[in-house]
Design a protein around this motif. Structure first.
Motif, PDB file in Angstrom:
ATOM      1  N   ALA A  55       2.229   7.549   0.622  1.00  9.42           N
ATOM      2  CA  ALA A  55       3.594   7.139   0.217  1.00  9.42           C
ATOM      3  C   ALA A  55       3.653   6.510  -1.409  1.00  9.42           C
ATOM      4  O   ALA A  55       4.184   6.809  -2.228  1.00  9.42           O
ATOM      5  CB  ALA A  55       4.789   6.515   1.094  1.00  9.42           C
ATOM      6  N   GLN A  56       2.968   5.220  -1.259  1.00  6.80           N
ATOM      7  CA  GLN A  56       2.461   4.456  -2.447  1.00  6.80           C
ATOM      8  C   GLN A  56       2.191   5.296  -3.679  1.00  6.80           C
ATOM      9  O   GLN A  56       2.651   5.469  -4.578  1.00  6.80           O
ATOM     10  CB  GLN A  56       1.681   3.474  -2.220  1.00  6.80           C
ATOM     11  N   PHE A  57       1.139   6.270  -3.258  1.00 10.21           N
ATOM     12  CA  PHE A  57       0.517   7.143  -4.122  1.00 10.21           C
ATOM     13  C   PHE A  57       1.470   8.226  -4.694  1.00 10.21           C
ATOM     14  O   PHE A  57       1.853   8.426  -5.982  1.00 10.21           O
ATOM     15  CB  PHE A  57      -0.804   7.782  -3.494  1.00 10.21           C
ATOM     16  N   LEU A  58       2.360   8.741  -3.905  1.00 12.25           N
ATOM     17  CA  LEU A  58       3.166   9.554  -4.287  1.00 12.25           C
ATOM     18  C   LEU A  58       4.342   9.127  -5.029  1.00 12.25           C
ATOM     19  O   LEU A  58       4.717   9.731  -6.104  1.00 12.25           O
ATOM     20  CB  LEU A  58       3.866  10.329  -3.155  1.00 12.25           C
ATOM     21  N   LEU A  59       4.734   7.988  -4.969  1.00 13.77           N
ATOM     22  CA  LEU A  59       5.770   7.242  -5.334  1.00 13.77           C
ATOM     23  C   LEU A  59       5.438   6.922  -6.971  1.00 13.77           C
ATOM     24  O   LEU A  59       6.196   6.892  -7.980  1.00 13.77           O
ATOM     25  CB  LEU A  59       6.424   6.024  -4.968  1.00 13.77           C
ATOM     26  N   VAL A  66      -3.010   5.416  11.418  1.00 12.22           N
ATOM     27  CA  VAL A  66      -1.981   6.290  10.832  1.00 12.22           C
ATOM     28  C   VAL A  66      -1.010   5.820   9.850  1.00 12.22           C
ATOM     29  O   VAL A  66      -0.703   6.431   8.929  1.00 12.22           O
ATOM     30  CB  VAL A  66      -1.328   6.812  12.027  1.00 12.22           C
ATOM     31  N   SER A  67      -0.650   4.373  10.264  1.00 10.05           N
ATOM     32  CA  SER A  67       0.553   4.307   9.216  1.00 10.05           C
ATOM     33  C   SER A  67      -0.030   3.534   7.945  1.00 10.05           C
ATOM     34  O   SER A  67       0.613   3.771   7.039  1.00 10.05           O
ATOM     35  CB  SER A  67       1.432   3.136  10.079  1.00 10.05           C
ATOM     36  N   LEU A  68      -1.017   2.999   8.399  1.00 13.01           N
ATOM     37  CA  LEU A  68      -1.750   2.750   6.648  1.00 13.01           C
ATOM     38  C   LEU A  68      -1.827   4.053   5.894  1.00 13.01           C
ATOM     39  O   LEU A  68      -1.735   3.825   4.812  1.00 13.01           O
ATOM     40  CB  LEU A  68      -3.440   2.232   7.039  1.00 13.01           C
ATOM     41  N   ILE A  69      -2.307   4.979   6.405  1.00  8.79           N
ATOM     42  CA  ILE A  69      -2.687   6.323   5.693  1.00  8.79           C
ATOM     43  C   ILE A  69      -1.160   6.770   5.194  1.00  8.79           C
ATOM     44  O   ILE A  69      -1.033   7.135   4.089  1.00  8.79           O
ATOM     45  CB  ILE A  69      -2.941   7.432   6.592  1.00  8.79           C
ATOM     46  N   VAL A  95      17.080   6.255   0.117  1.00 12.43           N
ATOM     47  CA  VAL A  95      17.376   7.175   1.012  1.00 12.43           C
ATOM     48  C   VAL A  95      15.895   7.244   1.681  1.00 12.43           C
ATOM     49  O   VAL A  95      15.858   7.031   2.985  1.00 12.43           O
ATOM     50  CB  VAL A  95      17.670   8.558   0.535  1.00 12.43           C
ATOM     51  N   VAL A  96      14.787   7.465   1.128  1.00 11.22           N
ATOM     52  CA  VAL A  96      13.605   7.448   1.674  1.00 11.22           C
ATOM     53  C   VAL A  96      13.117   6.278   2.320  1.00 11.22           C
ATOM     54  O   VAL A  96      12.729   6.040   3.262  1.00 11.22           O
ATOM     55  CB  VAL A  96      12.604   7.925   0.703  1.00 11.22           C
ATOM     56  N   ALA A  97      13.502   5.253   1.574  1.00 13.07           N
ATOM     57  CA  ALA A  97      13.333   3.813   2.160  1.00 13.07           C
ATOM     58  C   ALA A  97      13.810   3.773   3.511  1.00 13.07           C
ATOM     59  O   ALA A  97      13.385   3.204   4.470  1.00 13.07           O
ATOM     60  CB  ALA A  97      13.549   2.957   1.249  1.00 13.07           C
ATOM     61  N   GLY A  98      15.186   3.977   3.441  1.00 12.62           N
ATOM     62  CA  GLY A  98      16.024   4.072   4.715  1.00 12.62           C
ATOM     63  C   GLY A  98      15.164   4.755   5.777  1.00 12.62           C
ATOM     64  O   GLY A  98      15.229   4.365   6.925  1.00 12.62           O
ATOM     65  N   PHE A  99      14.931   5.865   5.403  1.00 14.25           N
ATOM     66  CA  PHE A  99      14.415   6.895   6.791  1.00 14.25           C
ATOM     67  C   PHE A  99      13.076   6.205   7.019  1.00 14.25           C
ATOM     68  O   PHE A  99      12.924   6.215   8.339  1.00 14.25           O
ATOM     69  CB  PHE A  99      14.207   8.118   6.065  1.00 14.25           C
ATOM     70  N   LEU A 100      12.138   5.792   6.282  1.00 10.07           N
ATOM     71  CA  LEU A 100      10.873   5.164   6.619  1.00 10.07           C
ATOM     72  C   LEU A 100      11.251   4.150   7.578  1.00 10.07           C
ATOM     73  O   LEU A 100      10.617   3.587   8.598  1.00 10.07           O
ATOM     74  CB  LEU A 100      10.130   4.821   5.697  1.00 10.07           C
ATOM     75  N   LEU A 101      12.217   3.164   7.297  1.00  8.58           N
ATOM     76  CA  LEU A 101      12.402   1.997   7.865  1.00  8.58           C
ATOM     77  C   LEU A 101      12.895   2.243   9.251  1.00  8.58           C
ATOM     78  O   LEU A 101      12.658   1.709  10.251  1.00  8.58           O
ATOM     79  CB  LEU A 101      13.467   0.772   7.058  1.00  8.58           C
ATOM     80  N   ARG A 146       2.869   8.468  -8.456  1.00 10.26           N
ATOM     81  CA  ARG A 146       2.780   9.605  -9.280  1.00 10.26           C
ATOM     82  C   ARG A 146       3.861  10.170  -9.973  1.00 10.26           C
ATOM     83  O   ARG A 146       3.902  10.869 -10.968  1.00 10.26           O
ATOM     84  CB  ARG A 146       1.830  10.664  -8.458  1.00 10.26           C
ATOM     85  N   GLY A 147       5.018  10.082  -9.373  1.00  6.56           N
ATOM     86  CA  GLY A 147       6.367  10.589  -9.772  1.00  6.56           C
ATOM     87  C   GLY A 147       6.719   9.641 -10.690  1.00  6.56           C
ATOM     88  O   GLY A 147       5.968   8.903 -11.203  1.00  6.56           O
ATOM     89  N   GLU A 148       8.098   9.775 -11.155  1.00  6.70           N
ATOM     90  CA  GLU A 148       8.487   8.964 -12.091  1.00  6.70           C
ATOM     91  C   GLU A 148       8.222   7.300 -11.810  1.00  6.70           C
ATOM     92  O   GLU A 148       8.426   7.101 -10.718  1.00  6.70           O
ATOM     93  CB  GLU A 148      10.033   9.120 -12.266  1.00  6.70           C
ATOM     94  N   LYS A 149       8.271   6.541 -12.777  1.00  5.90           N
ATOM     95  CA  LYS A 149       7.965   5.156 -12.752  1.00  5.90           C
ATOM     96  C   LYS A 149       8.943   4.725 -11.786  1.00  5.90           C
ATOM     97  O   LYS A 149      10.211   4.526 -12.170  1.00  5.90           O
ATOM     98  CB  LYS A 149       8.122   4.563 -13.996  1.00  5.90           C
ATOM     99  N   PRO A 150       8.746   4.033 -10.449  1.00  4.90           N
ATOM    100  CA  PRO A 150       9.715   3.827  -9.776  1.00  4.90           C
ATOM    101  C   PRO A 150      10.178   2.391  -9.957  1.00  4.90           C
ATOM    102  O   PRO A 150       9.758   1.528 -10.580  1.00  4.90           O
ATOM    103  CB  PRO A 150       9.027   3.574  -8.158  1.00  4.90           C
ATOM    104  N   LYS A 151      11.759   2.423  -9.968  1.00  7.02           N
ATOM    105  CA  LYS A 151      12.236   1.040 -10.078  1.00  7.02           C
ATOM    106  C   LYS A 151      12.194   0.037  -8.937  1.00  7.02           C
ATOM    107  O   LYS A 151      11.762   0.804  -7.806  1.00  7.02           O
ATOM    108  CB  LYS A 151      13.619   1.102 -10.250  1.00  7.02           C
ATOM    109  N   ALA A 152      12.382  -1.175  -9.228  1.00  8.57           N
ATOM    110  CA  ALA A 152      12.063  -1.800  -7.763  1.00  8.57           C
ATOM    111  C   ALA A 152      12.950  -1.512  -6.749  1.00  8.57           C
ATOM    112  O   ALA A 152      14.198  -1.081  -6.907  1.00  8.57           O
ATOM    113  CB  ALA A 152      12.645  -3.402  -8.266  1.00  8.57           C
ATOM    114  N   LYS A 153      12.348  -1.407  -5.563  1.00  3.00           N
ATOM    115  CA  LYS A 153      12.952  -0.750  -4.315  1.00  3.00           C
ATOM    116  C   LYS A 153      14.261  -1.489  -4.158  1.00  3.00           C
ATOM    117  O   LYS A 153      14.303  -2.610  -4.217  1.00  3.00           O
ATOM    118  CB  LYS A 153      11.953  -0.881  -3.252  1.00  3.00           C
ATOM    119  N   ALA A 154      15.428  -0.856  -3.681  1.00  2.00           N
ATOM    120  CA  ALA A 154      16.783  -1.428  -3.602  1.00  2.00           C
ATOM    121  C   ALA A 154      16.606  -2.459  -2.588  1.00  2.00           C
ATOM    122  O   ALA A 154      17.415  -3.306  -2.206  1.00  2.00           O
ATOM    123  CB  ALA A 154      17.943  -0.189  -3.511  1.00  2.00           C
ATOM    124  N   ALA A 155      15.858  -1.925  -1.419  1.00  2.00           N
ATOM    125  CA  ALA A 155      15.883  -2.755  -0.052  1.00  2.00           C
ATOM    126  C   ALA A 155      15.515  -4.217  -0.645  1.00  2.00           C
ATOM    127  O   ALA A 155      15.544  -5.295   0.174  1.00  2.00           O
ATOM    128  CB  ALA A 155      14.794  -2.202   0.935  1.00  2.00           C
TER     129      ALA A 155
END
Lengths: 293, 276
Positions: free
Chosen positions: B261-265, B253-256, B199-205, B267-276
């Protein structure tokens, strides 16, 4: 009896929820895709009003007139596939390096580096090439080196460079994903069985990365077919795509019915090419998980 | 292979380095570097039209991305419960929305809206009790850009979220139902956390697409100039380093955002490979 009505009720509720969940998207698809495209189809059989725009009629004259824009169709149908192939050839070795050769520690960083240009405005990136390929950029350097005079901007070559530059990351990414998933022991096994590196690549790695190649090619091809900005900025009105013809027809000559016919021509060509492409690639079993849906 | 990769990175970054470099040009000719200055950043920041274009773009991108994410996720969740004609309709529409070039979407939306607005405005003028000249009229603007952008983004979100749902363990949801969770409770506590990365990936894209889109907005923007439309117009007028300054700011701005986003991901649970 009582339980039957209860499950009946639950089922009816689930059905209502499903309908409610789907309703907004269905509305959007109908109002902003089906109806507009249907209107374009209707317009494509109409006539141009005296002051421009549309006048109701039923004629196939617009379709018969399509050869008037043959140059735009030819340019698009040559440069979009060529751009896709060049993009593939440029992207594959990089994706291979990232997925197989690069150290895992560097991999994420290098991958992000591929994506970053994608986050800069597309217009500004293309504009940078106007600058590089323009008279005071690369041609000046080449002349200064004594290699003769060249003109780059406003040629098919400059459009090609812009297209490859613009969509390279989109090609690298899916190929990287399918190469990274690949079981590296298969390559070792091939080597153990006496296969030389080139042959293991052709017989093991390449077929296994086919889904990524197919997805990447399709994404890039779809975008290139409808391209407007790159031919506009780097082709300077000399290398004309269907997209440029459309802008010209709708805004300059205000011939909406003919413009609609050209738009339909583009859509039909795209749907046909991509559908055939998916059929063919699926027959080789490689495209199973490729479909856009 | 290493050398080749380095060459590709050079190819990818040379134009961007040039943009950043020339944004600090003190001269006002875009192709002559005359000295270091931050003059153009000041000019861009004080240019009323730039500020307006950025504001418009932010409004359009955040609204269309939010609409597309909510509606698209809803549809992706419901769609596997549907069979037959409705399923076929959704699959075909999603396919077509992604396949039809942006320029055709822009043109067809324009024609459809001009036609509809013409009819509605006629009726409005007729039934308006006061002076016909003061009757409310429909026109192009935020509504039309947001609606057109939402169409493409919607299809994008549906594809991404469905891919994630397909890879999900359905027994988790059944288990939740067996344990007497309400459907809403199952959604909130089981399904949503599982599909959240998609969902987050969809929003960002969707946001990125909308913020960067020129070919669709160009047709349906009316008088609401978005940032890409402003940049396109400036390029045609002949360029000043102001555009480079704007490009550099957008990139920064987009780099920041990308790195946070990378940092937050991470820090949270180990992300699985992105579905996209």
């Amino acid at each position: 009896m009582a339980t039957a009505t209860q499950s009946d009720q639950a089922e009816r509720r689930t059905r209502w929820i499903t309908v409610l969940l789907l309703a907004p998207s269905a509305f959007w698809y109908l109002a902003l895709l089906v109806v507009p495209l249907a209107i374009v189809v209707v317009f494509s059989f109409g006539e141009r009003a005296a002051a421009g725009g549309y006048q109701a009629a039923f004629t196939i004259a617009n379709y018969l007139n399509l050869p008037a824009r043959a140059a735009a169709f030819r340019n698009t149908l040559i440069l979009a596939p060529v751009g896709t192939i060049v993009c593939l050839l440029a992207a594959y070795p990089l994706a291979y390096y990232l997925a197989i050769k690069a150290s895992p520690r560097m991999r994420l960083f290098l991958l992000i580096l591929v994506i970053v240009p994608f986050w800069t405005s597309f217009l500004i990136r293309t504009y940078a090439w106007m600058f590089i390929l323009g008279g005071r950029g690369l041609p000046a350097v080449i002349e200064w080196l004594g290699l003769g005079e060249v003109r780059l901007i406003n040629t098919p070559l400059s459009v090609l460079i812009g297209m490859v530059y613009g969509y390279l990351p989109l090609m690298v990414f899916p190929i990287f994903v399918s190469l990274e998933r690949l079981d590296k022991r298969l390559i070792e096994a091939a080597a153990d069985l006496g296969s030389n590196p080139w042959r293991s690549f052709l017989q093991v790695t390449l077929p296994l990365s086919a889904p990524g190649v197919i997805t990447g090619c399709m994404l890039v091809f779809i975008l290139l077919m409808g391209e407007y900005l790159i031919p506009q900025l780097l082709g300077g009105g000399k290398v004309f795509f269907i997209g440029n013809a459309l802008v010209d027809l709708f805004l300059q000559s205000r011939n909406w019915p003919f413009g609609s016919a050209v738009a339909m021509g583009l859509v039909v060509i795209m749907l046909a090419t991509v559908t055939i492409y998916l059929r063919v690639t699926r027959r080789y079993g490689a495209g199973r998980d490729v479909s856009l849906l | 292979m290493r050398a080749y990769s380095i060459a590709v990175y050079l190819f990818l970054y040379a134009p961007i380095v040039l943009i950043v470099l020339f944004s600090f040009n003190s001269g006002n000719n875009a192709s002559d570097f005359q000295g270091f200055s931050t003059l153009w950043y000041g000019k861009a920041a004080n240019n009323r039209f730039v500020i307006e274009a950025v504001t418009h773009s932010l409004i359009v991108a955040s609204s269309s991305a939010s609409l597309a994410t909510v509606f698209g996720t809803m549809a992706a969740l419901a769609i596997q419960r549907v069979r037959g004609a409705a399923r076929l309709f959704f699959d075909a529409m999603t396919y077509i929305a992604i396949m039809v070039p942006g320029i055709v979407i822009g043109i067809s939306t324009l024609i459809a809206l001009v036609t509809t607005f013409g009819l509605v405005n006629n009726i409005l003028t007729t039934i308006w009790p006061g002076d016909p000249a003061t009757a409310p009229q429909l026109g192009m603007g935020f509504g039309s850009i947001i609606a057109a952008h939402t169409l493409f983004s919607l299809a994008l979100v549906i594809v991404i979220v469905r891919a994630r749902i397909a890879g999900m363990d359905r027994s988790l949801m059944e288990a939740s139902a067996d344990l007497y969770a309400t459907p809403w409770g199952t959604f909130r506590q089981v399904t949503l956390p599982l599909i959240l990365p998609a969902v987050v990936a969809g929003f960002l894209l969707s946001f990125t697409f909308s913020f960067d889109d020129f070919v669709v907005a160009f047709w349906v923007a009316g008088s609401k100039t978005t940032l890409p439309i402003y940049i396109f117009a400036s390029i045609r007028r002949g360029v000043t380093p102001e555009i480079n300054a704007i490009g550099t700011v957008v990139l920064t701005v987009s780099l920041i955002l990308l790195f946070s986003a990378q940092f937050l991901l991470r820090r949270g649970e180990k992300p699985k490979a992105k579905a996209a």
